[in-house]
Scaffold this active site. Structure first.
Site, PDB file in Angstrom:
ATOM      1  N   TYR A 188       0.870  -1.173   0.000  1.00 31.81           N
ATOM      2  CA  TYR A 188       0.000   0.000   0.000  1.00 31.81           C
ATOM      3  C   TYR A 188       0.909   1.225   0.000  1.00 31.81           C
ATOM      4  O   TYR A 188       2.091   1.120  -0.299  1.00 31.81           O
ATOM      5  CB  TYR A 188      -0.883  -0.133   1.259  1.00 31.81           C
ATOM      6  CG  TYR A 188      -2.048   0.796   1.352  1.00 31.81           C
ATOM      7  CD1 TYR A 188      -2.999   0.879   0.342  1.00 31.81           C
ATOM      8  CD2 TYR A 188      -2.230   1.584   2.492  1.00 31.81           C
ATOM      9  CE1 TYR A 188      -4.089   1.727   0.455  1.00 31.81           C
ATOM     10  CE2 TYR A 188      -3.326   2.426   2.610  1.00 31.81           C
ATOM     11  CZ  TYR A 188      -4.244   2.502   1.595  1.00 31.81           C
ATOM     12  OH  TYR A 188      -5.316   3.337   1.712  1.00 31.81           O
ATOM     13  N   ARG A 241      -5.587  10.403 -11.097  1.00 32.03           N
ATOM     14  CA  ARG A 241      -4.968  11.087  -9.945  1.00 32.03           C
ATOM     15  C   ARG A 241      -4.546   9.998  -8.952  1.00 32.03           C
ATOM     16  O   ARG A 241      -5.219   9.748  -7.975  1.00 32.03           O
ATOM     17  CB  ARG A 241      -5.970  12.071  -9.327  1.00 32.03           C
ATOM     18  CG  ARG A 241      -5.371  13.117  -8.461  1.00 32.03           C
ATOM     19  CD  ARG A 241      -5.170  12.687  -7.013  1.00 32.03           C
ATOM     20  NE  ARG A 241      -6.411  12.334  -6.333  1.00 32.03           N
ATOM     21  CZ  ARG A 241      -6.503  11.326  -5.452  1.00 32.03           C
ATOM     22  NH1 ARG A 241      -5.468  10.578  -5.147  1.00 32.03           N
ATOM     23  NH2 ARG A 241      -7.657  11.062  -4.866  1.00 32.03           N
ATOM     24  N   GLU A 331     -11.774   5.067  -6.900  1.00 30.95           N
ATOM     25  CA  GLU A 331     -10.478   5.342  -6.288  1.00 30.95           C
ATOM     26  C   GLU A 331      -9.603   6.153  -7.233  1.00 30.95           C
ATOM     27  O   GLU A 331      -9.433   5.789  -8.405  1.00 30.95           O
ATOM     28  CB  GLU A 331      -9.802   4.000  -5.961  1.00 30.95           C
ATOM     29  CG  GLU A 331      -8.616   4.107  -5.041  1.00 30.95           C
ATOM     30  CD  GLU A 331      -8.962   4.488  -3.599  1.00 30.95           C
ATOM     31  OE1 GLU A 331      -9.846   3.846  -3.008  1.00 30.95           O
ATOM     32  OE2 GLU A 331      -8.341   5.437  -3.092  1.00 30.95           O
ATOM     33  N   ASN A 540      -5.008   7.138   7.663  1.00 25.41           N
ATOM     34  CA  ASN A 540      -5.146   6.556   6.332  1.00 25.41           C
ATOM     35  C   ASN A 540      -6.466   5.826   6.180  1.00 25.41           C
ATOM     36  O   ASN A 540      -6.917   5.135   7.099  1.00 25.41           O
ATOM     37  CB  ASN A 540      -3.981   5.597   6.069  1.00 25.41           C
ATOM     38  CG  ASN A 540      -3.934   5.203   4.606  1.00 25.41           C
ATOM     39  OD1 ASN A 540      -4.781   4.458   4.148  1.00 25.41           O
ATOM     40  ND2 ASN A 540      -2.966   5.716   3.883  1.00 25.41           N
TER      41      ASN A 540
END
Ligand SMILES: O=C([O-])CC(=O)C(=O)O
Ligand SMILES: [Mg+2]
Length: 640
Positions: A188, A241, A331, A540
Site C-alpha cells: 500500500y 490522480r 479510487e 489513512n
C-alpha cells in the site's frame, strides 16, 4: 472426458477455476476428497447433483443441491469448496473449484506449497512434484518474511509480495495479516505509488480487469472473462490522480489491486469476491505516452461524452453481472470526475468514493480522538485546509455534518468554522464566481489571502489539514505559527505517498517543540525530539474502507449514506485506548485492524438496518460477532 466410479464427466474446456460438477446420478466417493462428496439425488441424468460442502468456519458439512452447469477438465479431479462466509446466503453459498496435481500447485487459491501434507500429496497427485519436506503455514510465513526482509529496496519487496499473491494466496494473506504494520507500507502507500509509476517495466502477470476504450460496447462480455462470478467489491480507478502522483493512466492498476488486498487482509472479504478494475481512457502523462514499456492506450484522455458513455456502460454492466449489492469503490479519479460520478451513481448503485468519503471518515475519527488530548468539542474548533479537492472538501463536509448533528446548528452555519486554501489562496466570497461547485460551500467572508502562512495567521485555526497532494507545503513558518496560538496544534499532513506529505513527522514535532498532535496519510517512523519519542498516527483510509465495506456486505446494503460514515468514524475513534492516548496517539495500532474492522462493520451494518437500506434479513442480534464470523481467514484448509 473421464469417468469416476462409473459416472461420466465431460470436458467442456472451461478455462476458469470455478466450475460446478457435472451431472452425477450415482454415489461418488473418493477421490472427491476435499470438501465435497457427490451423492445420488434421483434418476440418472436429471441434471442436478447433491454435493456435500464443508463450511470453512464451522467445518460442518452441508448437502447442497446443485444444477449441472459444466464440467471438469481431464484426469481425476478433486473438488474444493470456496470459503465464503460473507457470500450471499440466498444463493448457493459455495463455488466448487477443481484442480489437482500440477495444476493444483499452480493455482494460487488452493496451492499450499511445501505445506501440503503427505496424505494430501498422495491423494492429490502431488508426489514427486514437491521436495520431501512438509512444513507448517507458520514456518512458511517465517521463511517468506526472512526472504522479503533481505530486499533493501521497497519496490523489490513489493514485487516479491505480488509474486507470492500469484503463487499462494493464503500464504500471502497470512503474511500480510500477521505482519500488517511492516507490510502495509509495501503493498500500500507509499510503495504502491512507486510501483504504479514503474508498473510498465515491472509488469509480469496481469492483475485485475483492464477496460479500455477498445472494450466500448462489450463491457458486459469483458466482465464475463473474469474467472470469478460472485463479486462483492470492485475497486475501480481511471488512473487520473494516483495518490499525489498525478496521471498514471493504465498503470494505476496497482491501486485497485492494493486496496482490494486490504479489503481481504484487513476487512476479511474473500479474495475471490474482489475485483480490481482499471478503466483506460488514455493518459495525458507525456512521459508515459513516450515510454516504450507503457502498458496502456497510447492516446490522450478521452473526456466529455466519450468518457461518460464508457463509465455508464461499465456501471450498468456491473449491476447486470453482479446485482445491486456489489460495492463499487471509486479510487483516485481526478476531482472533476470524482464528485460527478459519486453524485450520478449514488442513487442507483452501491457506490463509495474512498478519497472523498473514506478519507473524511478516517480524519473525523482522528479528530474525535484528538479532542481527548486537546479538549473542547468539535464545534469549538476552527479548521483550515490546504487543498480543496476530493479529500479536503469531503473531510470538511463530514466535520460540518457531525458538528451540526452534535449541536443542532444548521449545516450552513457549521461550515463557517471551516476554511480552505487552494492553489489560488484562501477561498473567500469574492472568488465565488470562479470557483468549482464543490468549493463554493467553503467560500466565507474574508479579504483575499494568497499564502498559506498568512491564512494561518489570520484565521488562527486549531486544526490544520493538508490534503492538496503537494508535498513540503507545511513550512517551518506555518507549523511555528500554528504553535504560537495553540497549546497543542492539531496538524494532519494527509497527502500520499510520503514524498507528497505536507511535512514530515520530525518537522511537525521539532517545529512545534513537541506540542503538535500529528498524523499523516503515509506512515512515518517514530521521532525522537528532546529525548522524548513521538509515535505519530497514520490517518489513512485503510482504517475505514475495509470495515466499512464489510458492514455494507454483511447487511446486504444497497446504498451508502453519510450517516454510515459518521458511525464508522465513531467506531474507529472508540478503538483508541487510554494507552494509545498516553503515547499521544489518536489512531489505534494497525496490528488490531481486523478487530477494528469488525467494529466498524457492525456499526455500519446497524446503521444500514436503521435506515432501511439493508436487505439481509433478519438482522443478526450481535453484529460484531456476526461480522467476525463472516471474515475470511487465510488458514489452510485440510484437503482430506
Ligand atoms: O491510498 C492511500 O493511502 C489513501 C488514498 O486513497 C489516496 O491517497 O488516494
Ligand atoms: Mg485514493
Amino acid at each position: 472426458m473421464f469417468s469416476l466410479n462409473g459416472t461420466s464427466f465431460t470436458n467442456n474446456s472451461l478455462s476458469g477455476v470455478s466450475r460446478c460438477l457435472t451431472q452425477s446420478s450415482r454415489r461418488v466417493s473418493a477421490p472427491m476428497v476435499v470438501v465435497a462428496a457427490v451423492s445420488s439425488n434421483g434418476k440418472p441424468g436429471d441434471g442436478s447433483v447433491s454435493v456435500l460442502v464443508e463450511n470453512a468456519l464451522t467445518e460442518s458439512a452441508t448437502p447442497v443441491e446443485m444444477e449441472v452447469k459444466s464440467t471438469v477438465t481431464g484426469g481425476v479431479q478433486d473438488v474444493y469448496g470456496e470459503d465464503s462466509a460473507t457470500e450471499d446466503q440466498s444463493i448457493t453459498p459455495w463455488t466448487l473449484s477443481v484442480a489437482s496435481g500440477f495444476s493444483l500447485l499452480r493455482n494460487p487459491h488452493y496451492n499450499k506449497g511445501l505445506a501440503f501434507s503427505e496424505r494430501e500429496r498422495d491423494t492429490h497427485y502431488l508426489c514427486g512434484l514437491l521436495p520431501p519436506v512438509v512444513i507448517s503455514h507458520d514456518l512458511q510465513v517465517k521463511k517468506m518474511m526472512n526472504s522479503i526482509r533481505k530486499y533493501d529496496v521497497p519496490l523489490q519487496r513489493y514485487m516479491a509480495m505480488m509474486d507470492l499473491q500469484e503463487m499462494n494466496e493464503r500464504l500471502f494473506y497470512k503474511l500480510l495479516i500477521d505482519n500488517v504494520e511492516e507490510l502495509l507500507p509495501i503493498v500500500y502507500t507509499p510503495t504502491v505509488g512507486e510501483a504504479c509509476q514503474k508498473y510498465g517495466s515491472i509488469f509480469r502477470r496481469p492483475q485485475g480487469l483492464f477496460i479500455s476504450l477498445k472494450e466500448k460496447g462489450k463491457i458486459h462480455e469483458v466482465l464475463k472473462n473474469w474467472p470469478e462470478k460472485k463479486i462483492q467489491v470492485i475497486v475501480v480507478t481511471d488512473g487520473e490522480r494516483i495518490l499525489g502522483l498525478g496521471d498514471l493512466g493504465c498503470q494505476g492498476m496497482g491501486i485497485p489491486v492494493g486496496k482490494l488486498s486490504l479489503y481481504t487482509a484487513l476487512g476479511g472479504i474473500r479474495p475471490s469476491a474482489c475485483l480490481p478494475v482499471t478503466i483506460d481512457v488514455g493518459t495525458n502523462n507525456e512521459n508515459l505516452l513516450n515510454d516504450e514499456f507503457y502498458i496502456g492506450l497510447r492516446q490522450r484522455r478521452a473526456t466529455g461524452q466519450e468518457y461518460a458513455e464508457l463509465l455508464d456502460e461499465f456501471m450498468y454492466a456491473v449491476k447486470q453481472n453482479y446485482g445491486e449489492k456489489v460495492l463499487i469503490q471509486f479510487e483516485d479519479f481526478a476531482n472533476h470526475n470524482a464528485f460527478d460520478l459519486l453524485a450520478k451513481y449514488g442513487t442507483s448503485h452501491l457506490v463509495f468514493n474512498d478519497d472523498i468519503q473514506g478519507t473524511a471518515s478516517v480524519v473525523l475519527a482522528g479528530l474525535m480522538a484528538a479532542l481527548n488530548l486537546v479538549g473542547g468539542s468539535l464545534s469549538e474548533h476552527t479548521f483550515l485546509f490546504l487543498g480543496a479537492g476530493e479529500a479536503g472538501t469531503g473531510i470538511a463536509e463530514l466535520i460540518a455534518l457531525e458538528m451540526s448533528k452534535q449541536t443542532g446548528i444548521p449545516l450552513e452555519e457549521t461550515r463557517k468554522k471551516i476554511w480552505m486554501v487552494d492553489s489560488k489562496g484562501l477561498i473567500v466570497k469574492s472568488r465565488m464566481e470562479m470557483l468549482q461547485h464543490f468549493k463554493r460551500p467553503w467560500a466565507h467572508d474574508h479579504e483575499p489571502v494568497q499564502e498559506l502562512v498568512n491564512a494561518v495567521k489570520s484565521i488562527k485555526p486549531t486544526v490544520l489539514i493538508g490534503s492538496s497532494g503537494a508535498g513540503r507545503t507545511f513550512t517551518k513558518e506555518v507549523v511555528q505559527a500554528m504553535a504560537t496560538f495553540n497549546e497543542k496544534p492539531i496538524i494532519f499532513a494527509l497527502s500520499n505517498p510520503t514524498s507528497q506529505s505536507e511535512c514530515t513527522a520530525e518537522e511537525a514535532y521539532s517545529w512545534s517543540e513537541g506540542r503538535a498532535i500529528f498524523a499523516s496519510g503515509s506512515p512515518f517512523a517514530p521521532v525522537e525530539y528532546n529525548g522524548k519519542v513521538y509515535a505519530s498516527g497514520q490517518a489513512n483510509n485503510a482504517y475505514i474502507f475495509p470495515g466499512f465495506g464489510l458492514g455494507l456486505i454483511i447487511s446486504g446494503a444497497i446504498r451508502v449514506h453519510d450517516d454510515m460514515l459518521l458511525v464508522a468514524s465513531e467506531a474507529l475513534a472508540e478503538q483508541v485506548s487510554q494507552e494509545n492516548f498516553e503515547k499521544g496517539l489518536i489512531y489505534p495500532p494497525f496490528s488490531n485492524i481486523r478487530k477494528i474492522s469488525a467494529h466498524i462493520a457492525a456499526k455500519v451494518a446497524a446503521k444500514a438496518y436503521e435506515l432501511g437500506l439493508a436487505t439481509r434479513l433478519p438482522q443478526p442480534k450481535d453484529l460484531v460477532a456476526y461480522a467476525e464470523s463472516c471474515m475470511y481467514s487465510p488458514a489452510y484448509r485440510s484437503y482430506r
